[in-house]
Design an enzyme around this catalytic site. Structure first.
Site, PDB file in Angstrom:
ATOM      1  N   CYS A 204      39.889  35.175  40.451  1.00 37.19           N
ATOM      2  CA  CYS A 204      40.553  35.940  41.514  1.00 37.19           C
ATOM      3  C   CYS A 204      42.009  36.206  41.145  1.00 37.19           C
ATOM      4  O   CYS A 204      42.755  35.271  40.838  1.00 37.19           O
ATOM      5  CB  CYS A 204      40.477  35.163  42.827  1.00 37.19           C
ATOM      6  N   CYS A 220      35.747  35.940  46.636  1.00 38.58           N
ATOM      7  CA  CYS A 220      36.525  34.849  46.058  1.00 38.58           C
ATOM      8  C   CYS A 220      36.152  33.546  46.744  1.00 38.58           C
ATOM      9  O   CYS A 220      35.992  33.494  47.976  1.00 38.58           O
ATOM     10  CB  CYS A 220      38.019  35.106  46.232  1.00 38.58           C
ATOM     11  N   ASP A 339      42.863  45.188  16.397  1.00 34.89           N
ATOM     12  CA  ASP A 339      42.049  43.986  16.461  1.00 34.89           C
ATOM     13  C   ASP A 339      40.604  44.357  16.759  1.00 34.89           C
ATOM     14  O   ASP A 339      40.322  45.045  17.739  1.00 34.89           O
ATOM     15  CB  ASP A 339      42.600  43.078  17.562  1.00 34.89           C
TER      16      ASP A 339
END
Length: 415
Positions: A204, A220, A339
């Site tokens: 959350c 949540c 990356d």
């Protein structure tokens, strides 16, 4: 506009046209760059008097922008940055090129949303999703959500169309009200298209507790943040609007994800007063978006181009691709992010059982990932070699950004 802005706008259009004529690109960046050098406030001047929609998110911006522009086009001429140049230079060039239009629909890079909100004072902002993308040079997902939230606090008059399925977007779109400071929450219309990628929203952003999920619902475990009820939802092969009416959506773009993009476009257009029944037929006119989804016949093969630039978009690309020979191409140039470790967040198992070819600057990184995933593959050094290596019929091509542009150029820069 002030004289300086008029001169800057004219020079911007000329520079963009010269770039196109010289074959150096579509001019959507250089024109805006020069215009802003002459008048740093040119974007604000060009935005004045237009009803504007901004579309931002990690994935789906370009397609949703094209669909939204088509839907808003019911009302009149629409300026838009249709080639995906989604920073202020691109917005400036697009508005200068379009001339005087009553409406504009602009794709906005998520990092620039606050800046473009300030300059354009839009009528509506569409917030699509937030997930990891180029973390070697971009912000972490929760930081991006915080930037959006802070921007909306400063622009509470803007209407927001937001994704109810993404906890990061919901949190960003609902900053707390502060009556003492005269700050009220923005007006939010929620859409739901289903979200299969959850790996960037298990924590959350409000309190740090875990996000729990059951079916389409999420909440949540430690605070009141939860999935809001959506006014626009995808159902079967159509979209339910806020009145409960269902509209069949027929697209020339593949995949369920694009049905969700269409729902968002209808919601954006509705904020301008466009009825879904009038807009839905316009969506069918969108066939390809800056080369995405384009189909090209070459040497007996029907080649379809799909762009995938991060784990969430690769998941959707596998859903769009047919069971056919598939070429994967990976680069790691600056626009892609340097990356490639994100490849290990992608499950390539859906490719098992089909002919898989790989190419690109970082093909060997992809080779390691496919080997770990148990997906057989063939390495080819060039796109032409891949075409020759598959039988006549469909060839699916899935590539990240610069690899996609390389292949698009080999196919004569298809749109």
């Amino acid at each position: 506009m002030p004289l300086r802005a008029k001169v800057a706008s004219s020079v911007s259009r000329t520079a963009a046209a010269l770039s196109r004529a010289a074959g150096r690109g579509d001019g959507s960046v250089i024109g805006g760059w020069i215009g802003l050098k002459i008048d740093p406030d040119l974007l604000a001047h060009l935005s004045a008097g237009r009803a504007i929609a901004l579309v931002s998110g990690t994935n789906g911006k370009t397609t949703t922008t094209r669909l939204s522009a088509a839907a808003v086009g019911v009302l009149g001429r629409v300026a838009t940055n249709s080639f995906g140049a989604n920073m202020p230079t691109g917005h400036t060039s697009a508005l200068a090129k379009a001339g005087s239009t009553p409406y504009a629909v602009l794709e906005v890079d998520e990092h620039y949303l606050a800046q473009v909100l300030e300059a354009t004072e839009p009528h509506v902002v569409a917030l699509l999703n937030l997930s990891r993308d180029q973390l070697d040079r971009a912000k972490e997902v929760a930081m991006m959500a915080q930037l959006w939230r802070a921007a909306l606090v400063r622009h509470t008059d803007v209407r927001v169309v937001a994704n109810a399925d993404d906890p990061m977007v919901v949190w960003a779109a609902t900053p707390p009200a502060d009556p003492a400071q005269g700050v009220r929450p923005p007006h939010v219309t929620w859409f739901s298209a289903g979200q299969r990628w959850h790996d960037d929203s298990w924590v959350c952003p409000e309190c740090g507790s875990t996000i729990q999920r059951s079916g389409e619902q999420w909440w949540c475990s430690g605070c009141p943040l939860r999935r809001p009820d959506a006014q626009w939802t995808v159902e079967d092969d159509g979209v339910l609007d806020p009145t409960g009416a269902w509209h069949k959506v027929t697209l020339q773009l593949p995949g369920k994800v694009n049905l969700g993009n269409a729902a968002t476009a209808l919601a954006v257009a509705a904020e301008f007063g466009v009825r879904p029944v009038d807009a839905v037929s316009r969506l069918h006119t969108v066939t390809s978006v800056a080369g995405r989804y384009a189909q090209v016949d070459r040497d007996g093969r029907n080649i379809r181009l799909l762009l995938a630039k991060n784990p969430a978009s690769w998941l959707e690309a596998f859903d769009m691709a047919d069971e056919a020979p598939t070429l994967l191409s990976i680069n790691a140039r600056d626009p892609d992010g340097l990356d490639t470790s994100w490849l290990f967040d992608v499950d390539f198992a859906p490719l098992r059982g089909r002919q898989v070819l790989i190419t690109g600057d970082r093909a060997y990184d992809l080779a390691v990932r496919l080997d770990v995933n148990g997906v057989p593959f063939q390495h080819v050094r060039a796109f032409g070699e891949a075409v020759r290596a598959v039988p006549p019929g469909r060839l699916e091509v899935i590539a990240n950004y610069t690899a996609f542009q390389d292949i698009r150029a080999e196919l004569d820069r298809v749109n």
